[in-house]
Motif scaffolding. Structure first.
Motif, short mmCIF file in Angstrom:
data_model
loop_
_atom_site.label_atom_id
_atom_site.label_comp_id
_atom_site.label_asym_id
_atom_site.label_seq_id
_atom_site.Cartn_x
_atom_site.Cartn_y
_atom_site.Cartn_z
N ALA A 374 0.82 -1.21 0.00
CA ALA A 374 0.00 0.00 0.00
C ALA A 374 0.86 1.26 0.00
N VAL A 375 1.85 1.34 0.91
CA VAL A 375 2.61 2.59 1.06
C VAL A 375 3.67 2.78 -0.02
N THR A 376 4.09 1.68 -0.67
CA THR A 376 5.11 1.81 -1.71
C THR A 376 4.53 1.83 -3.12
N SER A 377 3.23 1.47 -3.28
CA SER A 377 2.70 1.36 -4.63
C SER A 377 1.20 1.69 -4.74
N SER A 378 0.35 0.91 -4.05
CA SER A 378 -1.10 0.98 -4.29
C SER A 378 -1.70 2.34 -3.94
N ASN A 379 -1.34 2.90 -2.77
CA ASN A 379 -1.91 4.19 -2.39
C ASN A 379 -1.53 5.29 -3.37
N ALA A 380 -0.29 5.25 -3.83
CA ALA A 380 0.14 6.23 -4.83
C ALA A 380 -0.68 6.08 -6.11
N ALA A 381 -0.93 4.83 -6.52
CA ALA A 381 -1.74 4.59 -7.72
C ALA A 381 -3.15 5.13 -7.55
N LYS A 382 -3.71 4.96 -6.35
CA LYS A 382 -5.07 5.46 -6.09
C LYS A 382 -5.11 6.99 -6.09
N ILE A 383 -4.14 7.60 -5.42
CA ILE A 383 -4.11 9.07 -5.31
C ILE A 383 -3.91 9.71 -6.68
N ARG A 389 -4.93 0.05 -12.77
CA ARG A 389 -4.02 -0.25 -13.89
C ARG A 389 -2.60 -0.43 -13.39
N LYS A 390 -2.26 0.33 -12.35
CA LYS A 390 -0.98 0.14 -11.66
C LYS A 390 -1.28 -0.02 -10.16
N GLY A 391 -0.33 -0.60 -9.45
CA GLY A 391 -0.50 -0.75 -8.01
C GLY A 391 -1.28 -1.99 -7.61
N ARG A 392 -1.61 -2.86 -8.58
CA ARG A 392 -2.38 -4.07 -8.25
C ARG A 392 -2.08 -5.17 -9.28
N SER A 457 13.22 3.54 -23.21
CA SER A 457 12.15 2.54 -23.36
C SER A 457 10.96 2.81 -22.44
N GLY A 458 11.13 3.72 -21.48
CA GLY A 458 10.02 4.09 -20.61
C GLY A 458 9.04 5.00 -21.33
N LYS A 459 7.86 5.13 -20.79
CA LYS A 459 6.82 5.94 -21.42
C LYS A 459 6.30 6.99 -20.42
N PHE A 460 5.93 8.16 -20.94
CA PHE A 460 5.27 9.16 -20.12
C PHE A 460 3.83 8.73 -19.89
N CYS A 461 3.39 8.77 -18.65
CA CYS A 461 2.01 8.38 -18.30
C CYS A 461 1.18 9.63 -18.04
N PRO A 462 0.32 10.03 -18.96
CA PRO A 462 -0.57 11.16 -18.66
C PRO A 462 -1.54 10.78 -17.55
N LEU A 463 -1.71 11.67 -16.59
CA LEU A 463 -2.55 11.38 -15.42
C LEU A 463 -3.89 12.08 -15.55
N ARG A 464 -4.94 11.38 -15.14
CA ARG A 464 -6.29 11.93 -15.20
C ARG A 464 -6.60 12.71 -13.92
N THR A 465 -7.45 13.70 -14.04
CA THR A 465 -7.80 14.56 -12.90
C THR A 465 -8.97 13.96 -12.10
N PHE A 466 -9.34 14.66 -11.04
CA PHE A 466 -10.44 14.29 -10.14
C PHE A 466 -10.36 12.83 -9.68
N PRO A 467 -9.24 12.41 -9.07
CA PRO A 467 -9.19 11.04 -8.56
C PRO A 467 -10.24 10.81 -7.47
N ASP A 468 -10.97 9.71 -7.57
CA ASP A 468 -12.01 9.41 -6.58
C ASP A 468 -11.45 9.33 -5.17
N TYR A 469 -10.23 8.83 -5.05
CA TYR A 469 -9.62 8.62 -3.74
C TYR A 469 -9.52 9.92 -2.95
N LEU A 470 -9.42 11.07 -3.66
CA LEU A 470 -9.35 12.37 -3.01
C LEU A 470 -10.67 13.13 -3.10
N TYR A 471 -11.29 13.10 -4.29
CA TYR A 471 -12.37 14.04 -4.54
C TYR A 471 -13.77 13.53 -4.20
N LYS A 472 -13.95 12.22 -4.14
CA LYS A 472 -15.29 11.69 -3.87
C LYS A 472 -15.82 12.20 -2.53
#
Length: 563
Positions: A374-383, A389-392, A457-472
């Motif tokens: 959670a603290v190294t991956s999943s929570n960051a993915a949620k936030i 798609r990541k963190g699980r 070989s890495g890719k830029f990941c565009p991030l979407r706004t209004f994450p439910d984890y914060l805004y719901k």
């Protein structure tokens, strides 16, 4: 066959660890995606088989704060996007979020484009970018919106420290947070009282304190706690979720805990260094050793602080642990050999984050393997709106996977590190729990100390706004706590006429204060107020003076009889 093996991987016999459960299962990966998770899978031939018996299969780490190829305080970090992301992969991290910090009055968009131009051709793993709001004005407001709408940026970092460099005043921070809420961005705030930091530094230098210990003396934890409380208050008034970064002290952690108990939408991020090291390092006799630990907020002097912060990570008061990787060499830090305020701020740690947190957190009994994920991956993915798609590890997720050996061990040393810099803060620390295999987007990029990743070989990941984890929760709070005017009949009585005599209107702004405040309250004379004046002119100068006056009945009676 070789090409087929590169895109098809079967991880057999391991325990799959997510943030909420652990299960024995095989994982089949094809074309960069996790296709199946379970037992006795039916898979096509030609897959590379990785034996994970007795091992854990974890979601790849997400490091939410790294500074790569960044110029800061007259120095450039010792890692670019190639060496930095390569070190991340060696440590089990498969995605990083870097920083874009425009100079004051510079364009946010131009700074972002410059960083992308460098990173796209070098990154070995997926990455995203935070953009610093280092000044405030209509142009910044417009560029923030454009970055969100067109450039895949969803997080902005504001600073309450770094006066005359990055610091926003309270009113500017309030407006920036309001704008973050309007565009659905994540508001990251570095909380320290910037005004008092400057005064503290002056005071320390005046006392002849010029060494690295000055960073700890001039930035006590009460300055962080005060700013943390103020930042949470400002965000609450702006109805914006707040993400506090670099939480370094027990008192700041307590502010976060209190705010969460009050129902405020607050999330906290600490770093590996804060959760493991203490500020006694600044008092070491070797200047270079002490200077190698300079960061802000500083490491805290109280030796119980790291244990406390690790406990806050374990109980979900703090949500994320980042490396805040910003490596400088001793030669670069020596710019501040005679003045601690000129030592570049920042610590290395992108490679060691996962192993050190496992050693001090899981082996230390502060968290289990699920909380570690959670603290190294999943929570960051949620936030950051990347979950699941990541963190699980589930079918359909990106194939960012680490095969982790909980029984394996390694001794950390600067001699065998991949990350840049000429020091390692955890030199000699023996870590139980090491990454054996790292898979990024379905590509085997690291196995038993051997890299097979290509630059760019890495890719830029565009991030979407209004994450439910914060805004719901925030949206629901606004609905339930909406302020409304009282519905009442309009007043129909008489209104006193006010003559415009040119005197000050008592309803004027608080800023229009008289030169001498009124000292009368409620029609009663203030007994502390005197009519006596030292100017020579007195209040009774207009009364004619008499030569003498006989007192017939003095107060208290006549006294001649006594004597």
């Amino acid at each position: 066959m070789l090409n087929s093996a590169m895109v098809r991987i079967l991880i057999k016999g391991g325990k799959v660890v997510n943030d909420d459960c652990t299960q024995e299962a095989d994982v089949y990966i094809e074309n960069g995606i996790i296709q199946q998770v379970g037992k006795e899978l039916m898979i096509p031939g030609g897959a590379k088989v990785i034996d994970a018996s007795g091992k854990l299969v974890l979601p790849g780490g997400i490091d939410t704060s790294v500074h790569l190829e960044e110029s800061f305080m007259n120095a450039t970090t010792a890692d670019d996007f190639y060496s930095g992301t390569k070190a991340a992969l060696a440590g089990g991290t498969t995605m990083v979020i870097g920083h874009v910090l425009p100079e004051k009055n510079d364009s946010l968009l131009e700074a972002y484009e410059s960083c992308r131009g460098s990173a796209d051709s070098k990154a070995c793993c997926d990455y995203a970018l935070h953009v610093g709001v280092t000044w405030w004005g209509p142009k910044v407001r417009a560029e923030m919106e454009k970055l969100v709408r067109e450039k895949g940026v969803s997080s902005f970092q504001m600073f309450m420290a770094y006066k005359d460099m990055f610091m926003l005043r309270d009113g500017e921070l309030f407006q920036a947070l309001q704008h973050c809420k309007d565009i659905g961005a994540i508001a990251r705030v570095h909380a320290e009282n910037g005004e008092l930091v400057v005064e503290g530094a002056k005071e320390a230098l005046d006392l002849g304190i010029s060494g690295p210990e000055g960073i700890e003396i001039s930035r006590p934890e009460e300055l962080e706690a005060e700013a943390t409380h103020r930042a949470i208050t400002i965000a609450n008034r702006a109805h914006c979720p707040i993400y506090l970064v670099n939480v370094s002290s027990m008192s700041a952690g307590d502010e976060v805990a209190t705010a969460k108990m009050q129902g405020k939408v607050v999330h906290g991020e600490t770093t590996t260094a804060y959760a493991v090291l203490n500020g006694m390092q600044y008092y070491h006799q070797d200047w270079a050793y002490a200077a190698a630990h300079v960061t802000v907020p500083p490491l805290r002097l109280d030796p119980s602080t790291p244990n406390y912060l690790m406990s806050l990570l374990g109980n979900d008061t703090l949500n994320v642990v980042a490396s805040d990787h910003r490596p400088f060499t001793i030669k670069q830090r020596a710019m501040g050999k005679d003045d601690f305020t000129k030592i570049p701020h920042g610590l290395p740690g992108i490679q060691d984050r996962m192993s050190v947190i496992w050693e001090k957190g899981v082996i230390g009994g502060k968290m289990d393997e699920n909380r570690f994920v959670a603290v190294t991956s999943s929570n960051a993915a949620k936030i950051y709106n990347l979950y699941p798609r990541k963190g699980r590890i589930i079918p359909g997720a990106d194939a960012d996977v680490v095969v982790w050996d909980p029984e394996g061990s390694k001794t950390i040393s600067v001699d065998n590190q991949v990350q840049g810099g000429d020091v390692n803060l955890y030199e000699g620390l023996r870590c139980h729990g090491v990454p054996l295999v790292t898979i990024s987007r379905g590509r085997l990029v690291y196995e038993n100390g051997i890299f097979t990743c290509a630059e760019g070989s890495g890719k830029f990941c565009p991030l979407r706004t209004f994450p439910d984890y914060l805004y719901k929760k925030m949206v629901q709070r606004e609905k339930s706590q909406a302020v409304k005017a009282v519905e009442r009949e309009p007043y129909a009585g008489d209104v006193v006429a006010v003559a415009n005599s040119g005197k000050r209107d008592f309803g004027a702004s608080d800023l229009d204060t008289p030169t001498r405040p009124c000292t009368r309250h409620g029609g009663v004379r203030d007994l502390q107020e005197s009519s006596f004046s030292l100017s020579g002119a007195q209040i009774d100068d207009n009364i004619p003076k008499r030569s003498s006056a006989r007192i017939l009945a003095p107060p208290g009676g006549r006294s001649s009889g006594i004597w």
